[in-house]
Design a protein around this motif. Structure first.
Motif, mmCIF file in Angstrom:
data_model
loop_
_atom_site.group_PDB
_atom_site.id
_atom_site.type_symbol
_atom_site.label_atom_id
_atom_site.label_comp_id
_atom_site.label_asym_id
_atom_site.label_seq_id
_atom_site.Cartn_x
_atom_site.Cartn_y
_atom_site.Cartn_z
ATOM 1 N N ALA A 36 51.417 23.262 -16.939
ATOM 2 C CA ALA A 36 50.029 23.208 -17.427
ATOM 3 C C ALA A 36 49.157 22.699 -16.271
ATOM 4 N N THR A 37 49.079 23.525 -15.241
ATOM 5 C CA THR A 37 48.375 23.130 -14.015
ATOM 6 C C THR A 37 46.861 23.206 -14.220
ATOM 7 N N ALA A 38 46.145 22.500 -13.352
ATOM 8 C CA ALA A 38 44.679 22.647 -13.337
ATOM 9 C C ALA A 38 44.339 24.107 -13.018
ATOM 10 N N LYS A 39 45.129 24.693 -12.108
ATOM 11 C CA LYS A 39 44.901 26.094 -11.724
ATOM 12 C C LYS A 39 44.943 27.035 -12.932
ATOM 13 N N SER A 40 45.839 26.714 -13.892
ATOM 14 C CA SER A 40 46.026 27.631 -15.017
ATOM 15 C C SER A 40 44.792 27.701 -15.906
ATOM 16 N N ALA B 228 51.029 12.674 -20.109
ATOM 17 C CA ALA B 228 49.646 12.680 -20.611
ATOM 18 C C ALA B 228 49.186 14.062 -21.077
ATOM 19 N N LYS B 229 49.917 15.119 -20.728
ATOM 20 C CA LYS B 229 49.516 16.473 -21.156
ATOM 21 C C LYS B 229 50.242 16.889 -22.439
ATOM 22 N N ASN B 230 51.356 16.216 -22.684
ATOM 23 C CA ASN B 230 52.216 16.581 -23.817
ATOM 24 C C ASN B 230 51.552 16.422 -25.168
ATOM 25 N N SER C 153 53.152 12.579 -8.062
ATOM 26 C CA SER C 153 54.608 12.540 -7.848
ATOM 27 C C SER C 153 55.381 13.344 -8.887
ATOM 28 N N GLY C 154 54.711 14.314 -9.520
ATOM 29 C CA GLY C 154 55.359 15.114 -10.560
ATOM 30 C C GLY C 154 56.343 16.159 -10.057
ATOM 31 N N SER C 155 56.515 16.269 -8.740
ATOM 32 C CA SER C 155 57.492 17.237 -8.222
ATOM 33 C C SER C 155 58.329 16.596 -7.123
ATOM 34 N N VAL C 156 59.604 16.955 -7.101
ATOM 35 C CA VAL C 156 60.530 16.403 -6.095
ATOM 36 C C VAL C 156 60.048 16.786 -4.702
ATOM 37 N N GLU D 221 60.271 27.379 -6.577
ATOM 38 C CA GLU D 221 61.671 27.135 -6.200
ATOM 39 C C GLU D 221 62.272 25.999 -7.037
ATOM 40 N N GLU D 222 61.519 24.909 -7.119
ATOM 41 C CA GLU D 222 61.998 23.719 -7.847
ATOM 42 C C GLU D 222 62.164 24.024 -9.346
ATOM 43 N N ILE D 223 61.194 24.679 -9.935
ATOM 44 C CA ILE D 223 61.236 24.930 -11.382
ATOM 45 C C ILE D 223 62.298 25.980 -11.716
ATOM 46 N N MET D 224 62.397 27.025 -10.909
ATOM 47 C CA MET D 224 63.401 28.065 -11.191
ATOM 48 C C MET D 224 64.815 27.500 -11.061
ATOM 49 N N ALA D 225 65.003 26.574 -10.119
ATOM 50 C CA ALA D 225 66.331 25.954 -9.965
ATOM 51 C C ALA D 225 66.633 25.082 -11.188
ATOM 52 N N LYS D 226 65.636 24.331 -11.616
ATOM 53 C CA LYS D 226 65.791 23.433 -12.768
ATOM 54 C C LYS D 226 66.065 24.211 -14.050
ATOM 55 N N GLU D 227 65.432 25.367 -14.178
ATOM 56 C CA GLU D 227 65.534 26.166 -15.408
ATOM 57 C C GLU D 227 66.404 27.409 -15.192
ATOM 58 N N ASP E 296 55.321 21.442 -19.925
ATOM 59 C CA ASP E 296 54.922 20.603 -18.794
ATOM 60 C C ASP E 296 55.526 19.219 -18.978
ATOM 61 N N ALA E 297 56.023 18.653 -17.868
ATOM 62 C CA ALA E 297 56.723 17.372 -17.927
ATOM 63 C C ALA E 297 55.777 16.168 -17.904
ATOM 64 N N THR E 298 54.482 16.397 -17.663
ATOM 65 C CA THR E 298 53.550 15.269 -17.541
ATOM 66 C C THR E 298 53.299 14.624 -18.907
HETATM 67 P P1 TMP Z 1 50.222 21.284 -9.492
HETATM 68 O O1 TMP Z 1 50.527 22.730 -9.222
HETATM 69 O O2 TMP Z 1 48.744 21.000 -9.488
HETATM 70 O O3 TMP Z 1 51.013 20.367 -8.614
HETATM 71 O O4 TMP Z 1 50.677 20.991 -11.004
HETATM 72 C C1 TMP Z 1 51.999 21.174 -11.399
HETATM 73 C C2 TMP Z 1 52.135 20.955 -12.877
HETATM 74 O O5 TMP Z 1 53.432 21.415 -13.281
HETATM 75 C C3 TMP Z 1 52.051 19.493 -13.296
HETATM 76 O O6 TMP Z 1 51.370 19.401 -14.539
HETATM 77 C C4 TMP Z 1 53.496 19.071 -13.449
HETATM 78 C C5 TMP Z 1 54.163 20.352 -13.867
HETATM 79 N N1 TMP Z 1 55.568 20.446 -13.454
HETATM 80 C C6 TMP Z 1 56.560 20.423 -14.432
HETATM 81 O O7 TMP Z 1 56.260 20.335 -15.627
HETATM 82 N N2 TMP Z 1 57.872 20.498 -14.036
HETATM 83 C C7 TMP Z 1 58.232 20.596 -12.719
HETATM 84 O O8 TMP Z 1 59.430 20.665 -12.399
HETATM 85 C C8 TMP Z 1 57.202 20.609 -11.714
HETATM 86 C C9 TMP Z 1 57.550 20.713 -10.270
HETATM 87 C C10 TMP Z 1 55.870 20.536 -12.131
#
Ligand code: TMP
Length: 403
Positions: free
Chosen positions: A314-318, A341-343, A70-73, A377-383, A337-339
């Motif tokens: 800080a995605t798994a993909k990265s 547990a990763k901070n 649920s880390g993204s709207v 889209e979500e991150i660019m709008a936020k930032e 990254d907003a998570t």
């Molecule tokens: P995901 O691409 O596997 O969904 O991972 C997205 C990562 O990006 C996850 O660690 C949460 C982070 N994230 C933010 O820090 N801010 C955000 O606004 C969004 C949407 C994701």
């Protein structure tokens, strides 16, 4: 050997030695990381694309698994809509029951719970399972497999729906999964799952979808073959715009439901495009190597110019991007990254520090590599203020570009 049919797997790309993508580490943990060979291939008989080497499941999914669904709207909305769709379509009978495999923090099941429908999440990672419980979701902390499915049916009865999002592709032991579905699913029940689509990965060069947790890369034709091996039938398929392009598969017991025309349509499109033979992947390797060279050229050039560059997401993909390309903290000084547990941790392998999103503005860097490109889209709008202050985003799929 193919994990679906036992056929020969033809390797088509080797990313080399890679860490576990979600193993964020404390600075004290440097030097004790687990590495494996990340290579991918396609089965010459059943066409399933899969990793060559498998990582033991409890190395990846455990108490401290950091990813929150649920880390993204946008994903919260996606799973609310999915829950509503399941409630309106397959959960309309008398006292229906749904099981979700890999329910993570309960992002989908909480809507099911609010509707008063019987449910169970099966989630091996204790930390996120606890978050789901906090949302009122009923959870069993376990890896879904045949024996667990049998235990669930004995306790709760058959399921009308077995659902999984971004989970089926994580599970190499597909035989045990289908035997478990066979044990648990009601005669007319459905297995619905959604995962990144190999067709979109190849179309958009999203090679970073390949990492330890993503064992299978599904297509309509490979899933249809796999289902048929275990007495099931692919009866519907739907494209989803999330995570860079996914497919949602609906599977029923063979002969119980008429397949929708969408299955054959997309299967025919795949046949035309070629997603089924080793030769079809020749362009993929060239695309991946070009992205690596362009991205490293850009980052080295910016460093030479004295520009400040950070990362976002800080995605798994990265993990695949940073470790395959060789991105170090000298090139990307930290990743926001907003998570929680990763901070404060370090990114696996590359050891780039992870900081909270507030660190972006402290002060704004010149560039930010958007590792969470699927949430652009979500991150660019936020930032937006970062961009307005003159900051630029670096994206690397389908090719390296700056916006
Ligand atoms: P995901 O691409 O596997 O969904 O991972 C997205 C990562 O990006 C996850 O660690 C949460 C982070 N994230 C933010 O820090 N801010 C955000 O606004 C969004 C949407 C994701």
């Amino acid at each position: 050997m193919c994990r679906v049919c036992g056929g020969a797997v033809h390797e088509f790309f080797d990313f080399g030695r890679q860490p576990l993508s979600d193993a964020f580490l404390d600075p004290a943990g440097v030097g004790h990381e687990y590495f494996f060979r990340l290579a991918v291939g396609i089965c010459e008989s059943c066409t399933m694309t899969q990793l060559i080497d498998e990582v033991a499941r409890d190395r990846m999914f455990h108490e401290a698994y950091p990813y929150h669904s649920s880390g993204s709207v946008r994903m919260r909305r996606h799973f609310e809509e999915t829950a509503q769709l399941l409630l309106d379509s397959h959960l309309t009978g008398d006292d229906p029951f749904i099981v979700e495999v890999g329910c993570n923090d309960g992002v989908m099941l909480k809507t099911i719970d609010k509707a008063g429908v019987r449910h169970l999440g099966v989630e091996p990672s204790g930390g996120v399972a606890e978050l789901a419980r906090g949302q009122g979701v009923r959870v069993r902390v376990d890896f879904f497999e045949e024996s667990v499915a049998s235990a669930i049916v004995a306790e709760d009865g058959p399921a009308d729906v077995i659902y999984a999002a971004n989970t089926m592709c994580h599970i190499p032991y597909i035989g045990s999964i289908f035997r478990g579905v066979d044990a648990l699913l009601a005669p007319d029940g459905v297995l619905v799952f959604e995962d990144p689509y190999l067709g979109d990965i190849l179309r958009r060069n999203t090679f970073d979808q390949i990492y330890d947790e993503h064992f299978f890369f599904f297509t309509v034709r490979s899933v249809r073959n796999a289902a048929a091996r275990f007495g099931f039938e692919l009866v519907d398929v739907e494209r989803l715009p999330v995570h860079g392009g996914e497919l949602r598969y609906t599977i029923a017991r063979a002969g119980r439901r008429a397949p929708s025309p969408a299955v054959e349509e997309l299967a025919a499109e795949e046949l035309e495009r070629g997603l089924a033979a080793p030769a079809d992947f020749a362009g993929f390797a060239a695309g991946v190597n070009r992205i690596r060279d362009d991205l490293m050229g850009l980052l080295r050039g910016l460093r030479a110019e004295g520009k400040r560059v950070v990362g976002y997401g800080a995605t798994a993909k990265s993990a695949t991007v940073t470790n395959f390309c060789g991105i170090t903290p000298e090139l990307v000084s930290f990743v926001c990254d907003a998570t929680p547990a990763k901070n404060g941790k370090l990114m696996p392998g590359s050891h780039i520090p992870v900081r909270s999103p507030e660190a972006l503005a402290d002060p704004y860097p010149d560039y930010a590599v958007l590792f969470a490109w699927n949430h652009a889209e979500e991150i660019m709008a936020k930032e937006r203020a970062f961009h307005e202050a003159g900051g630029r985003w670096i994206l690397y799929v389908p090719e390296v570009h700056v916006v």
